[in-house]
Scaffold this motif. Structure first.
Motif, PDB file in Angstrom:
ATOM      1  N   GLY A  56       0.934  -0.998   0.118  1.00 37.60           N
ATOM      2  CA  GLY A  56       0.308   0.140  -0.034  1.00 37.60           C
ATOM      3  C   GLY A  56       0.696   1.138  -0.104  1.00 37.60           C
ATOM      4  N   GLY A  57      -0.338   2.702   0.968  1.00 35.96           N
ATOM      5  CA  GLY A  57       0.952   3.560   0.632  1.00 35.96           C
ATOM      6  C   GLY A  57       2.029   3.329   1.768  1.00 35.96           C
ATOM      7  N   SER A  58       2.035   4.866   2.127  1.00 34.48           N
ATOM      8  CA  SER A  58       3.507   5.771   3.295  1.00 34.48           C
ATOM      9  C   SER A  58       1.872   5.616   4.259  1.00 34.48           C
ATOM     10  CB  SER A  58       3.717   6.425   2.780  1.00 34.48           C
ATOM     11  OG  SER A  58       4.804   7.555   4.339  1.00 34.48           O
ATOM     12  N   ILE A  59       3.273   4.990   5.315  1.00 33.63           N
ATOM     13  CA  ILE A  59       2.597   4.908   7.115  1.00 33.63           C
ATOM     14  C   ILE A  59       2.997   6.306   7.612  1.00 33.63           C
ATOM     15  CG2 ILE A  59       4.783   3.654   8.022  1.00 33.63           C
ATOM     16  CD1 ILE A  59       1.587   2.826   8.410  1.00 33.63           C
ATOM     17  N   THR A  60       4.036   6.960   6.348  1.00 33.80           N
ATOM     18  CA  THR A  60       4.521   8.624   7.339  1.00 33.80           C
ATOM     19  C   THR A  60       3.288   9.727   6.658  1.00 33.80           C
ATOM     20  OG1 THR A  60       5.690   8.956   5.872  1.00 33.80           O
ATOM     21  CG2 THR A  60       6.968   7.497   7.543  1.00 33.80           C
ATOM     22  N   ALA A  68       2.327   9.363  15.391  1.00 33.75           N
ATOM     23  CA  ALA A  68       2.039   8.850  17.582  1.00 33.75           C
ATOM     24  C   ALA A  68       3.943   7.618  17.645  1.00 33.75           C
ATOM     25  CB  ALA A  68       0.934   9.064  18.363  1.00 33.75           C
ATOM     26  N   PHE A  69       3.666   6.849  16.991  1.00 32.98           N
ATOM     27  CA  PHE A  69       4.555   5.731  17.063  1.00 32.98           C
ATOM     28  C   PHE A  69       5.763   6.313  15.568  1.00 32.98           C
ATOM     29  CE2 PHE A  69       1.107   3.811  17.865  1.00 32.98           C
ATOM     30  CZ  PHE A  69       1.413   2.709  19.116  1.00 32.98           C
ATOM     31  N   VAL A  70       5.611   7.011  14.710  1.00 32.13           N
ATOM     32  CA  VAL A  70       6.604   7.541  13.290  1.00 32.13           C
ATOM     33  C   VAL A  70       7.305   8.501  14.452  1.00 32.13           C
ATOM     34  CG1 VAL A  70       6.729   8.516  11.216  1.00 32.13           C
ATOM     35  CG2 VAL A  70       5.468   7.041  11.771  1.00 32.13           C
ATOM     36  N   ARG A  71       6.783   9.606  15.321  1.00 29.13           N
ATOM     37  CA  ARG A  71       7.729  10.128  15.356  1.00 29.13           C
ATOM     38  C   ARG A  71       8.332   9.719  16.993  1.00 29.13           C
ATOM     39  NH1 ARG A  71       2.107  14.621  16.009  1.00 29.13           N
ATOM     40  NH2 ARG A  71       2.399  15.246  13.846  1.00 29.13           N
ATOM     41  N   ASP A  72       8.082   9.106  17.444  1.00 25.39           N
ATOM     42  CA  ASP A  72       9.012   8.316  17.646  1.00 25.39           C
ATOM     43  C   ASP A  72       9.634   6.920  17.630  1.00 25.39           C
ATOM     44  OD1 ASP A  72       8.100   9.062  20.738  1.00 25.39           O
ATOM     45  OD2 ASP A  72       7.077   7.246  21.150  1.00 25.39           O
ATOM     46  N   ALA A  73       9.755   7.436  16.211  1.00 25.36           N
ATOM     47  CA  ALA A  73      10.664   6.424  15.798  1.00 25.36           C
ATOM     48  C   ALA A  73      10.290   4.970  15.926  1.00 25.36           C
ATOM     49  CB  ALA A  73      12.000   6.446  15.914  1.00 25.36           C
ATOM     50  N   ILE A  74       9.559   4.410  16.041  1.00 26.43           N
ATOM     51  CA  ILE A  74       8.408   3.042  16.609  1.00 26.43           C
ATOM     52  C   ILE A  74       8.073   2.440  14.903  1.00 26.43           C
ATOM     53  CG2 ILE A  74       7.350   1.570  17.562  1.00 26.43           C
ATOM     54  CD1 ILE A  74       7.410   3.316  19.351  1.00 26.43           C
ATOM     55  N   MET A 128      12.652  11.123   9.658  1.00 28.81           N
ATOM     56  CA  MET A 128      12.877  12.944   9.729  1.00 28.81           C
ATOM     57  C   MET A 128      12.590  13.582   9.444  1.00 28.81           C
ATOM     58  SD  MET A 128      16.938  10.960   9.358  1.00 28.81           S
ATOM     59  CE  MET A 128      17.961  12.615  10.345  1.00 28.81           C
ATOM     60  N   THR A 129      11.713  13.959   8.672  1.00 35.30           N
ATOM     61  CA  THR A 129      10.995  15.025   7.775  1.00 35.30           C
ATOM     62  C   THR A 129       9.728  15.064   8.442  1.00 35.30           C
ATOM     63  OG1 THR A 129      11.152  13.384   5.416  1.00 35.30           O
ATOM     64  CG2 THR A 129      12.757  15.000   6.064  1.00 35.30           C
ATOM     65  N   SER A 130       9.317  14.239   8.979  1.00 31.88           N
ATOM     66  CA  SER A 130       7.167  14.284   8.830  1.00 31.88           C
ATOM     67  C   SER A 130       7.579  15.431  10.222  1.00 31.88           C
ATOM     68  CB  SER A 130       6.826  12.610   9.387  1.00 31.88           C
ATOM     69  OG  SER A 130       7.508  12.244  10.824  1.00 31.88           O
ATOM     70  N   PRO A 131       6.242  15.909  10.026  1.00 30.85           N
ATOM     71  CA  PRO A 131       5.619  16.850  10.951  1.00 30.85           C
ATOM     72  C   PRO A 131       5.115  17.011  11.809  1.00 30.85           C
ATOM     73  CG  PRO A 131       4.369  15.996   9.177  1.00 30.85           C
ATOM     74  CD  PRO A 131       5.236  15.641   8.816  1.00 30.85           C
TER      75      PRO A 131
END
Length: 131
Positions: A56-60, A68-74, A128-131
């Protein structure tokens, strides 16, 4: 005594809303998260389920429930039925059983794997570039 909880190694969510697209299970995040063995391999190892994995698509995406998980680098994956928005459509129970069996096999393989899920280089850039 202080007890620290272990850090999650992977966030997996299942969304069965939306109309199914054939005998497939869509997974967002596979371009950003490396999992071994791959979900495609697991599906091929279980032909009795008659399912294909679709990347599928992006998770970010900032509007994603995973942000929230992405921002925590999980690392995170979203598994879902299909792209057709059909929230009122009933899910065929036999198809749902096959999805759950495939997910069981995927999680079992991931739990026994020597390597943990990790961000790909593209995933690290997006994190690293996600808001």
């Amino acid at each position: 005594l202080s007890h620290q909880r272990p850090r999650p190694v992977l966030n997996v969510s299942l969304d069965l809303r939306g109309g199914p697209v054939g005998d497939s299970l869509w997974i967002d995040g596979l371009e950003e998260v490396e999992v071994e063995p791959s979900p495609e391999w697991v599906a091929l190892e279980h032909p009795e389920l008659g399912l294909a994995v679709v990347r599928g698509g992006s998770i970010t995406n900032p509007s994603s429930g995973h942000i929230a998980f992405v921002r925590d680098a999980i690392p995170a994956l979203r598994l879902y039925a299909g792209r057709t928005p059909a929230p009122d459509q009933a899910i065929d129970p036999s198809r749902a059983v096959r999805w759950f069996r495939l997910i069981f096999h995927m999680v079992d393989e991931l739990a026994r794997a020597e390597s943990k899920p990790a961000w790909t280089s593209a995933g690290r850039r997006r994190v690293m570039t996600s808001p």
